[in-house]
Design a protein around this motif. Structure first.
Motif, PDB file in Angstrom:
ATOM      1  N   TYR A 126      85.745  40.498   0.983  1.00  0.00           N
ATOM      2  CA  TYR A 126      85.357  41.877   1.294  1.00  0.00           C
ATOM      3  C   TYR A 126      83.887  42.069   0.974  1.00  0.00           C
ATOM      4  O   TYR A 126      83.268  41.284   0.263  1.00  0.00           O
ATOM      5  CB  TYR A 126      86.207  42.867   0.490  1.00  0.00           C
ATOM      6  N   ARG A 127      83.302  43.122   1.519  1.00  0.00           N
ATOM      7  CA  ARG A 127      81.943  43.531   1.173  1.00  0.00           C
ATOM      8  C   ARG A 127      81.888  45.041   1.112  1.00  0.00           C
ATOM      9  O   ARG A 127      82.532  45.729   1.896  1.00  0.00           O
ATOM     10  CB  ARG A 127      80.902  43.014   2.161  1.00  0.00           C
ATOM     11  N   ILE A 128      81.097  45.517   0.195  1.00  0.00           N
ATOM     12  CA  ILE A 128      80.930  46.958   0.027  1.00  0.00           C
ATOM     13  C   ILE A 128      79.780  47.433   0.906  1.00  0.00           C
ATOM     14  O   ILE A 128      78.710  46.822   0.933  1.00  0.00           O
ATOM     15  CB  ILE A 128      80.657  47.306  -1.446  1.00  0.00           C
ATOM     16  N   ASN A 129      80.029  48.494   1.631  1.00  0.00           N
ATOM     17  CA  ASN A 129      78.993  49.087   2.479  1.00  0.00           C
ATOM     18  C   ASN A 129      78.178  50.093   1.671  1.00  0.00           C
ATOM     19  O   ASN A 129      78.681  51.137   1.279  1.00  0.00           O
ATOM     20  CB  ASN A 129      79.625  49.791   3.682  1.00  0.00           C
ATOM     21  N   GLY A 130      76.932  49.745   1.408  1.00  0.00           N
ATOM     22  CA  GLY A 130      76.063  50.614   0.622  1.00  0.00           C
ATOM     23  C   GLY A 130      75.866  50.103  -0.789  1.00  0.00           C
ATOM     24  O   GLY A 130      76.762  49.503  -1.389  1.00  0.00           O
ATOM     25  N   SER A 131      74.681  50.319  -1.305  1.00  0.00           N
ATOM     26  CA  SER A 131      74.342  49.844  -2.643  1.00  0.00           C
ATOM     27  C   SER A 131      75.046  50.658  -3.712  1.00  0.00           C
ATOM     28  O   SER A 131      74.968  51.891  -3.739  1.00  0.00           O
ATOM     29  CB  SER A 131      72.828  49.915  -2.854  1.00  0.00           C
TER      30      SER A 131
ATOM     31  N   SER B  34      81.645  54.176  13.223  1.00  0.00           N
ATOM     32  CA  SER B  34      81.016  55.154  12.341  1.00  0.00           C
ATOM     33  C   SER B  34      79.514  55.194  12.590  1.00  0.00           C
ATOM     34  O   SER B  34      78.823  54.184  12.465  1.00  0.00           O
ATOM     35  CB  SER B  34      81.277  54.787  10.880  1.00  0.00           C
ATOM     36  N   TYR B  35      78.987  56.378  12.921  1.00  0.00           N
ATOM     37  CA  TYR B  35      77.549  56.492  13.178  1.00  0.00           C
ATOM     38  C   TYR B  35      76.740  56.272  11.903  1.00  0.00           C
ATOM     39  O   TYR B  35      75.578  55.865  11.951  1.00  0.00           O
ATOM     40  CB  TYR B  35      77.214  57.840  13.814  1.00  0.00           C
ATOM     41  N   VAL B  36      77.349  56.531  10.749  1.00  0.00           N
ATOM     42  CA  VAL B  36      76.663  56.300   9.476  1.00  0.00           C
ATOM     43  C   VAL B  36      76.471  54.800   9.248  1.00  0.00           C
ATOM     44  O   VAL B  36      75.367  54.337   8.916  1.00  0.00           O
ATOM     45  CB  VAL B  36      77.450  56.924   8.311  1.00  0.00           C
ATOM     46  N   LEU B  37      77.520  54.036   9.438  1.00  0.00           N
ATOM     47  CA  LEU B  37      77.423  52.592   9.244  1.00  0.00           C
ATOM     48  C   LEU B  37      76.556  51.944  10.319  1.00  0.00           C
ATOM     49  O   LEU B  37      75.839  50.975  10.043  1.00  0.00           O
ATOM     50  CB  LEU B  37      78.819  51.962   9.226  1.00  0.00           C
ATOM     51  N   VAL B  38      76.596  52.488  11.530  1.00  0.00           N
ATOM     52  CA  VAL B  38      75.715  51.997  12.592  1.00  0.00           C
ATOM     53  C   VAL B  38      74.263  52.201  12.189  1.00  0.00           C
ATOM     54  O   VAL B  38      73.414  51.307  12.341  1.00  0.00           O
ATOM     55  CB  VAL B  38      76.009  52.707  13.934  1.00  0.00           C
TER      56      VAL B  38
END
Length: 383
Positions: free
Chosen positions: A287-292, A337-341
């Motif tokens: 897995y990976r976390i999106n965002g610091s 998701s436009y945020v992740l894009v």
């Protein structure tokens, strides 16, 4: 039994708040703007008490608090309410970010159709916009900078402190959408420089259907915001219409409770996050976390489970967890998701991402058990 883990969409109401609202509904049924009898006076007293409770939480004056139906309406008033001022001053430029809530993005896009210029600043892969990049967009024609405090999809805290300090001495209005931080990042909000701030009560134990627009005074004057609908002089003409006394009472009490309990609640949320991450690490899943996580609230985790369709996972695991893969305002859309894009995350990673959000009142044992069940389902449906 399934555990609810979609607090960023809407948190459960605090039972103390509900009890207060029921009492008001039963016993305080006057119109708060009726001036001719005690029933109206009683209702007005409830509203003004709530106004003071909100002001105390935020560290502001009570006459800077205006009640609305929620952050969406507050955002609309803060932005659309500046049109007349912008046209008179010739300042028709807005700076915002590409990861704002739709209540901000759709509103400024509406103003673009009316001749406004809008600059959208995107974050890097950390999920955080660069304060310098925002400020570099500000010109002599800029009327407004609007930046959210905490992103609703990733939980990433945006540099509103730095932006506010730089804008404090400029002739530019600064609006903060504090929907995901109000009642949680209490100390941080009290330090911010801003002209306008929005939040909804239902994100931290209050009722749905009520929120606040804060208009800070400068040299004893409110920001040049005008009402965007008409019908009366309630809330000093900023938001006409009969004020919902019981909802406002609930909002006020939620603020009072948050002011007294936010430190304890944050510590509980932090421990829950540590446990969730431990379970994920022990699961053996990639897995990976999106965002610091260096700039993230303790109540949110946006995570990509490699090779697992988020849509399939949410459907297959709903008997265990209520999670989401984005903002509730776009939950009926199957577009990425436009945020992740905007963060530059690849489409395949976005399609494998879910948002888990919680509060202090969730049983840690229930979360641990059901997140483990969620991950077991993910292993079964993964590629």
């Amino acid at each position: 039994m399934s555990v609810y883990l979609d607090y960023n969409a809407s948190a459960p109401i605090d039972m103390r708040v509900l009890d207060k609202m029921v009492d008001v509904y039963k016993n305080v049924y006057g119109n708060a703007d009726s001036r001719t009898h005690q029933y109206g006076e009683n209702a007005r007293e409830v509203v003004e008490t709530a106004r003071k409770q909100v002001a105390s939480l935020l560290g502001i004056k009570s006459d800077e608090v205006f009640f609305t139906s929620g952050a969406t309406e507050s955002n609309n008033i803060a932005i659309q309410g500046l049109v007349e001022y912008a046209e008179k001053s010739g300042k028709k430029h807005i700076v915002t970010t590409s990861i704002e809530h739709k209540a901000v993005l759709e509103t400024v896009r509406h103003l673009e159709d009316k001749g406004f210029m809008v600059d959208y600043v995107s974050p890097d892969s950390s999920g955080r916009v660069d304060a310098k990049a925002v400020l570099e967009k500000v010109t002599e024609h800029t009327v407004l900078v609007s930046v959210m405090h905490v992103n609703n999809e990733t939980g990433i805290i945006q540099p509103v402190l730095e932006i506010g300090k730089e804008l404090a001495d400029r002739e530019v209005l600064f609006h903060i959408d504090a929907t995901q931080s109000c009642g949680k990042l209490v100390d941080e909000i009290r330090e911010l420089d801003y002209n306008m701030l929005s939040f909804s009560a239902h994100k931290f134990g209050g009722p749905q259907g009520v929120g606040v627009l804060v208009l800070r005074k400068k040299s004893f004057k409110l920001p040049p915001v005008k009402a965007i609908q008409f019908g009366g002089q309630q809330e000093h003409g900023i938001r006409p219409g009969t004020v919902p006394v019981a909802l406002i009472a609930g909002c006020g009490l939620a603020c009072e409770i948050a002011e007294h309990e936010y430190k304890k609640n944050d510590e509980i949320a932090k421990n829950i996050k540590s446990e969730v991450l431990r379970i994920m690490n022990d699961s053996g899943m990639k897995y990976r976390i999106n965002g610091s996580q260096d700039h993230c609230v303790n109540t949110t985790l946006n995570v990509c489970l490699d090779g697992v369709s988020s849509e399939a996972l949410m459907i297959s695991s709903k008997q265990y967890c209520g999670v989401s893969n984005g903002s509730a305002c776009t939950s009926k859309s199957y577009s990425p998701s436009y945020v992740l894009v905007a963060m530059g995350i690849p489409k395949e990673q976005i399609e494998s991402s879910i948002r888990i959000s919680w509060g202090h009142d969730v049983c840690k044992e229930d979360i641990c058990e059901n997140v483990e069940n969620l991950l077991n389902v993910a292993k079964q449906i993964g590629l």
